[in-house]
Design a protein around this motif. Structure first.
Motif, PDB file in Angstrom:
ATOM      1  N   TYR A 146      34.865  34.544  32.876  1.00 43.92           N
ATOM      2  CA  TYR A 146      34.088  34.843  34.070  1.00 43.92           C
ATOM      3  C   TYR A 146      34.853  35.875  34.889  1.00 43.92           C
ATOM      4  N   ARG A 147      34.134  36.582  35.722  1.00 41.42           N
ATOM      5  CA  ARG A 147      34.783  37.565  36.591  1.00 41.42           C
ATOM      6  C   ARG A 147      35.065  36.918  37.938  1.00 41.42           C
ATOM      7  N   GLY A 148      36.312  37.052  38.389  1.00 38.22           N
ATOM      8  CA  GLY A 148      36.736  36.380  39.603  1.00 38.22           C
ATOM      9  C   GLY A 148      36.544  37.203  40.857  1.00 38.22           C
ATOM     10  N   PHE A 149      36.939  36.612  41.981  1.00 41.01           N
ATOM     11  CA  PHE A 149      36.840  37.297  43.261  1.00 41.01           C
ATOM     12  C   PHE A 149      37.774  38.504  43.333  1.00 41.01           C
ATOM     13  N   ASP A 150      38.766  38.545  42.452  1.00 43.22           N
ATOM     14  CA  ASP A 150      39.664  39.691  42.386  1.00 43.22           C
ATOM     15  C   ASP A 150      39.147  40.775  41.450  1.00 43.22           C
ATOM     16  N   GLN A 151      37.896  40.584  40.952  1.00 44.11           N
ATOM     17  CA  GLN A 151      37.226  41.517  40.047  1.00 44.11           C
ATOM     18  C   GLN A 151      37.900  41.591  38.674  1.00 44.11           C
ATOM     19  N   ASN A 193      30.513  36.510  42.324  1.00 39.89           N
ATOM     20  CA  ASN A 193      31.966  36.572  42.480  1.00 39.89           C
ATOM     21  C   ASN A 193      32.360  37.352  43.732  1.00 39.89           C
ATOM     22  N   GLY A 194      31.626  37.090  44.813  1.00 35.89           N
ATOM     23  CA  GLY A 194      31.960  37.698  46.092  1.00 35.89           C
ATOM     24  C   GLY A 194      31.777  36.722  47.234  1.00 35.89           C
ATOM     25  N   GLY A 195      32.565  36.894  48.268  1.00 40.36           N
ATOM     26  CA  GLY A 195      32.406  36.096  49.474  1.00 40.36           C
ATOM     27  C   GLY A 195      31.555  36.834  50.476  1.00 40.36           C
ATOM     28  N   THR A 196      30.691  36.116  51.162  1.00 42.20           N
ATOM     29  CA  THR A 196      29.808  36.748  52.144  1.00 42.20           C
ATOM     30  C   THR A 196      30.081  36.253  53.563  1.00 42.20           C
ATOM     31  N   HIS A 197      30.862  35.189  53.710  1.00 44.86           N
ATOM     32  CA  HIS A 197      31.279  34.657  55.019  1.00 44.86           C
ATOM     33  C   HIS A 197      30.121  34.144  55.864  1.00 44.86           C
ATOM     34  N   VAL A 198      28.934  34.009  55.304  1.00 41.40           N
ATOM     35  CA  VAL A 198      27.740  33.712  56.094  1.00 41.40           C
ATOM     36  C   VAL A 198      27.785  32.289  56.650  1.00 41.40           C
ATOM     37  N   MET A 199      27.268  32.124  57.851  1.00 42.31           N
ATOM     38  CA  MET A 199      27.204  30.883  58.619  1.00 42.31           C
ATOM     39  C   MET A 199      28.532  30.616  59.317  1.00 42.31           C
ATOM     40  N   SER A 200      28.818  29.360  59.671  1.00 44.12           N
ATOM     41  CA  SER A 200      29.982  29.055  60.502  1.00 44.12           C
ATOM     42  C   SER A 200      30.782  27.907  59.901  1.00 44.12           C
ATOM     43  N   GLY A 201      31.939  27.679  60.494  1.00 40.68           N
ATOM     44  CA  GLY A 201      32.761  26.561  60.074  1.00 40.68           C
ATOM     45  C   GLY A 201      33.573  26.843  58.828  1.00 40.68           C
ATOM     46  N   SER A 231      33.313  18.030  39.545  1.00 48.89           N
ATOM     47  CA  SER A 231      34.724  18.391  39.370  1.00 48.89           C
ATOM     48  C   SER A 231      34.879  19.876  39.102  1.00 48.89           C
ATOM     49  N   ASP A 232      34.021  20.406  38.239  1.00 53.68           N
ATOM     50  CA  ASP A 232      34.111  21.830  37.920  1.00 53.68           C
ATOM     51  C   ASP A 232      33.753  22.707  39.111  1.00 53.68           C
ATOM     52  N   ILE A 233      32.826  22.251  39.948  1.00 49.17           N
ATOM     53  CA  ILE A 233      32.499  23.001  41.159  1.00 49.17           C
ATOM     54  C   ILE A 233      33.708  23.039  42.091  1.00 49.17           C
ATOM     55  N   ALA A 234      34.373  21.903  42.244  1.00 53.80           N
ATOM     56  CA  ALA A 234      35.570  21.867  43.087  1.00 53.80           C
ATOM     57  C   ALA A 234      36.638  22.816  42.548  1.00 53.80           C
ATOM     58  N   GLN A 235      36.861  22.783  41.232  1.00 54.36           N
ATOM     59  CA  GLN A 235      37.853  23.684  40.648  1.00 54.36           C
ATOM     60  C   GLN A 235      37.410  25.134  40.788  1.00 54.36           C
ATOM     61  N   SER A 236      36.112  25.379  40.660  1.00 56.86           N
ATOM     62  CA  SER A 236      35.593  26.737  40.811  1.00 56.86           C
ATOM     63  C   SER A 236      35.879  27.281  42.204  1.00 56.86           C
ATOM     64  N   LEU A 237      35.683  26.455  43.224  1.00 56.19           N
ATOM     65  CA  LEU A 237      35.953  26.892  44.594  1.00 56.19           C
ATOM     66  C   LEU A 237      37.435  27.182  44.790  1.00 56.19           C
ATOM     67  N   PHE A 238      38.285  26.352  44.204  1.00 55.37           N
ATOM     68  CA  PHE A 238      39.726  26.591  44.291  1.00 55.37           C
ATOM     69  C   PHE A 238      40.093  27.880  43.560  1.00 55.37           C
ATOM     70  N   ASN A 239      39.504  28.100  42.390  1.00 56.07           N
ATOM     71  CA  ASN A 239      39.757  29.342  41.665  1.00 56.07           C
ATOM     72  C   ASN A 239      39.371  30.551  42.509  1.00 56.07           C
ATOM     73  N   GLN A 240      38.202  30.476  43.151  1.00 58.59           N
ATOM     74  CA  GLN A 240      37.758  31.581  43.996  1.00 58.59           C
ATOM     75  C   GLN A 240      38.772  31.849  45.109  1.00 58.59           C
ATOM     76  N   ALA A 241      39.258  30.782  45.727  1.00 61.50           N
ATOM     77  CA  ALA A 241      40.215  30.947  46.825  1.00 61.50           C
ATOM     78  C   ALA A 241      41.508  31.595  46.333  1.00 61.50           C
ATOM     79  N   LYS A 242      42.001  31.163  45.173  1.00 61.29           N
ATOM     80  CA  LYS A 242      43.229  31.751  44.632  1.00 61.29           C
ATOM     81  C   LYS A 242      43.049  33.230  44.347  1.00 61.29           C
ATOM     82  N   GLN A 243      41.858  33.607  43.916  1.00 57.61           N
ATOM     83  CA  GLN A 243      41.576  35.007  43.609  1.00 57.61           C
ATOM     84  C   GLN A 243      41.227  35.804  44.864  1.00 57.61           C
ATOM     85  N   ASN A 244      41.107  35.129  45.994  1.00 54.59           N
ATOM     86  CA  ASN A 244      40.659  35.743  47.251  1.00 54.59           C
ATOM     87  C   ASN A 244      41.756  35.663  48.302  1.00 54.59           C
TER      88      ASN A 244
END
Length: 805
Positions: free
Chosen positions: A372-377, A439-447, A415-428
């Motif tokens: 898969y392509r990560g947040f770091d492209q 594979n991009g963050g949009t920052h939409v909404m709050s919190g 479990s895989d969704i949780a790991q996916s979010l962590f992977n995104q953060a590590k790449q971001n």
């Protein structure tokens, strides 16, 4: 409502394939015998396609990467008819795109690579058809059929379109009328919100078309921060017939016989696709040779991976009917996780469609080879316990109940969704984005919904992810101020910081009126929920000091509670940086996100007792809760009754009906929830009240119809309502849940008595151990409230009051 702004604010809002995506959906024949024999046949994908639900009706599998669905038009080529591409009232189609998001807001997202059959010669550029007056076609709903995994429609131009989906691929059939040109446009550049690049090539020798589109731009028209591309979709389309003719276009230029094109639409100064720009190709067929069938594979990594995905999921000899049958089987397995009996046909359809919508996102993002392509492209591969990388995380919405439901049914997916979010953060660079698209963050909404999301997944059985690593990353993000946290980029709707104005949080212990957030008071409430969830994660990893630290921070909501806000009593409200209170009206949205102060007053779901104490005690809080749910004439006011009342068509209000359980009046929860279930949710195109928000609102309905709700973020306790169906079985690997309510009906919402595993139970909630291990519930229901049941305050649901700070 989520993903941008609310509708009312005017911006809108197979077995082989299943195995290939790594999702286990094995189900026994006896399971299906206990409920609907074919729950997929109960699904109506058109529910939510009207009046702001923003769902799409096209072909998709559970958690499928490919969603092949119509792109409707209202006569403006640079605007999709709705954020999902499909609007029930817009009965004109300009293409059938390969990717979609269900229930999102803003101007849409994805909608990549629409295929459009036309019965005319292609003489003018389809990109220059600015009103969709030439290369689009009307249709009638009488000629349309949407089912779980497949879609078909006969267009007014005479073409019959049949679509079916596998996980990362799909098959389409276009049956052209005799005696007319038979051309198929492939609009490579025409993603819903535009593209920065696109290319497409025709290989006549192999009857193949391949290419890619680079896009993103979710909510980009609202702020420069998201006017950018962050993903590339690759596709390969293999046809069963030779091409009688070909052609291509770029912007206004059209060339017959050409076999390639290149060029995106670009994004104009306002963040929308540039009118008149774009590229694509067309294929001409000989109608005498019969219907044209195409198999399409997609990948976010490479063209080679798109080819491999197609080869693995849909062999060349497979027909639309075969793929459709596999898709239906996959949906029967998925929906059969919850077998319900009783109720009316419409109620069962509404229920199973809500469950269907709850199981669309987050969706598969990795290919059959694990890449898969990560947040770091960069290209990554799933490893360790992770089976699949997932994408499309509507954090502000789905942390409330959708992730709990999904994980309860599929702990491996959770479990895989949780790991996916962590992977995104590590790449971001360590940042957990609150609304991720591909594979991009949009920052939409709050919190900062990542902590509540992971805590909810873990609480409902999703344990196979790097909990310790994820927790450490979340702690760092919650305690170390970044440049993004101090930036106004993207504000209001898409502020770039994971913890906007974290410096204020650490020093002032609230987010002020003047901050780098969308709205200070709402941000404060979201942050205390995030910190409460971090305290739960801290306890689970054995960080006792961290648990106390984040529990203390969870109490910061008191710093924006003004006890003298109105003569009626205190409110959560904006607070200036110097500690003073600005002018305030409870019906205003000053300091809040998609809701008024009256709506947000109740959004302290982990410390309900503490909130009620601040309001002057249970009696006063209950009186105000009654007024929140009733108009001046004493009628229930559950949506669209004005800013002083509940809005159960949007996330900030969805937990409020369950609060009566905390004050010893659960019969009011039972009644309010049942009215919503009976009236706001329907087996009609307008049957979802507001944006579905990638399944969040639908998950609320599923929980409510079962008679329970995960009201405390990051924990497994379930607040009880009353079941809609006479019998339900939730099949789980950790232990089934059996719910029996022989007298259940739309008119019997009130609990008279309850047994849990055969023992009398008079508390309006279930402990986390029940969510973990399952059990049996036996309800006796009636048409009149039994005000004694659940009235003992000592047995009310738990409330976690942090130390005062």
């Amino acid at each position: 409502m989520g993903q941008g702004l609310s509708v009312r604010q005017g911006l809108g809002r197979a077995w082989v394939a299943v195995l290939a995506c790594g999702v286990s959906m094995a189900v026994s024949t006896p399971l299906l015998a206990q409920g609907a024999n074919a729950p997929a046949s109960e699904v109506n994908p058109l529910i939510g396609s009207r009046h702001g639900g923003n769902s799409y009706p096209g072909a998709v599998l559970p958690f499928g990467m490919l969603q092949w669905s119509p792109e409707n038009t209202r006569g403006k080529h640079t605007r999709t008819a709705s954020p999902s591409g499909y609007l029930y009232d817009a009965t004109r189609i300009r293409g059938f795109a390969l990717t979609h998001i269900s229930g999102a807001g803003c101007a849409g997202a994805s909608g990549d690579v629409p295929f459009m059959p036309v019965t005319m010669a292609v003489k003018n550029s389809p990109s220059a058809d600015l009103t969709d007056g030439t290369y689009a076609s009307d249709f009638l709903h009488a000629n349309e059929q949407a089912t779980a995994g497949a879609y078909r429609v006969r267009l007014a131009n005479g073409v019959q379109v049949d679509l079916a989906a596998a996980t990362r691929s799909g098959v389409g059939r276009f049956t052209f009328p005799a005696g007319q040109p038979a051309n198929l446009l492939i609009r490579a550049s025409d993603s819903e919100v535009g593209s920065s690049d696109a290319n497409v090539s025709i290989d006549r020798a192999t009857h193949t078309v391949s290419g890619s589109v680079t896009s993103g731009n979710f909510c980009g028209y609202l702020a420069k921060a998201d006017q950018r591309s962050y993903y590339t979709l690759y596709f390969v389309a293999q046809f069963d017939q030779p091409f009688a003719s070909t052609g291509a276009w770029q912007d206004g230029n059209v060339q017959a016989d050409k076999t390639s094109a290149k060029g995106g639409t670009g994004y104009d100064a306002k963040g929308f696709p540039t009118p008149g720009k774009g590229s694509g190709v067309w294929l001409g067929f000989d109608p005498a040779k019969g219907a044209v069938q195409v198999r399409v594979g997609i990948s976010y990594v490479s063209l080679d991976n798109a080819k491999a995905n197609l080869a693995a999921e849909i062999p060349a000899q497979n027909t639309v009917e075969q793929v459709s049958a596999k898709a239906s089987a996959a949906w029967n397995e998925a929906l059969g996780k919850i077998a319900v009996t009783g109720g009316s046909a419409d109620q069962r359809t509404t229920f199973y469609t809500a469950l269907y919508h709850s199981l669309l996102h987050p969706n598969v993002f990795s290919d059959v080879n694990g890449e898969y392509r990560g947040f770091d492209q960069q290209v990554h591969r799933v490893e360790g316990k992770q089976r699949v990388q997932y994408a499309n995380f509507s954090g502000w919405d789905i942390y409330r109940s959708q992730l709990q439901l999904l994980t309860w049914l599929y702990p491996d997916v959770g479990s895989d969704i949780a790991q996916s979010l962590f992977n995104q953060a590590k790449q971001n660079n360590g940042e957990w984005d609150r609304w991720t698209h591909n594979n991009g963050g949009t920052h939409v909404m709050s919190g900062d919904p990542a902590g509540p999301a992971l805590a909810a997944i873990d609480a409902f059985g999703g344990h196979d992810f790097d909990l310790h690593g994820a927790y450490a990353s979340l702690v760092k993000a919650a305690t170390e101020v970044t440049a993004h946290d101090l930036s106004d980029d993207g504000c209001n709707v898409e502020c770039v910081g994971q913890r906007p104005s974290l410096d204020q949080w650490l020093k002032q212990h609230y987010i002020a009126t003047q901050s780098h957030s969308w709205a200070g008071a709402a941000e404060t409430l979201e942050d205390v929920t995030a910190d409460f969830a971090l305290a739960q994660l801290a306890a689970r990893v054995g960080d006792h000091a961290g648990e106390q630290q984040f529990l203390t921070r969870a109490g910061y909501w008191r710093n924006v509670f003004n006890p003298k806000a109105t003569p009626e009593g205190g409110y959560i409200q904006n607070r200036n940086l110097d500690g003073s209170w600005p002018a305030f009206k409870p019906d205003a949205d000053d300091g809040f996100v998609e809701g008024s102060a009256a709506v947000y007053l109740w959004m302290v779901p982990f410390d309900v007792r503490g909130l009620f104490e601040q309001m002057g005690g249970i009696a006063k809080a209950t009186t105000r809760l009654d007024k929140f749910f009733h108009d001046d004439k004493g009628q229930w006011a559950l949506t669209e009754a004005g800013p002083m009342h509940a809005e159960l068509n949007n996330e900030p209000s969805v937990g409020t009906p369950w609060l009566y359980a905390f004050v010893g009046q659960p019969s009011k929860t039972q009644e309010a929830v049942r009215i919503v279930v009976n009236t706001l949710w329907k087996n009609t195109p307008e049957g979802i009240p507001g944006n579905d928000d990638l399944g969040e609102m639908s998950s609320w309905y599923v929980w409510s119809a079962l008679g329970m709700y995960p009201a405390i973020p990051g924990r497994g306790e379930l607040i009880l309502g009353s079941p809609l169906f006479t019998h339900a079985v939730i099949h789980r690997t950790q232990g089934d849940v059996v719910i029996a309510a022989p007298s259940a009906s739309a008119q019997t919402p009130f609990v008279q008595s309850l047994t849990v595993n055969g023992k009398p139970h008079d508390s309006p909630w279930l402990p986390a151990s029940f969510a973990e291990h399952g059990g049996q519930l036996q309800f006796t229901l009636g048409a009149q409230a039994n005000k004694a049941w659940g009235s003992d305050i000592a047995k009310a649901p738990p409330s976690f009051s942090p130390p005062k700070s």
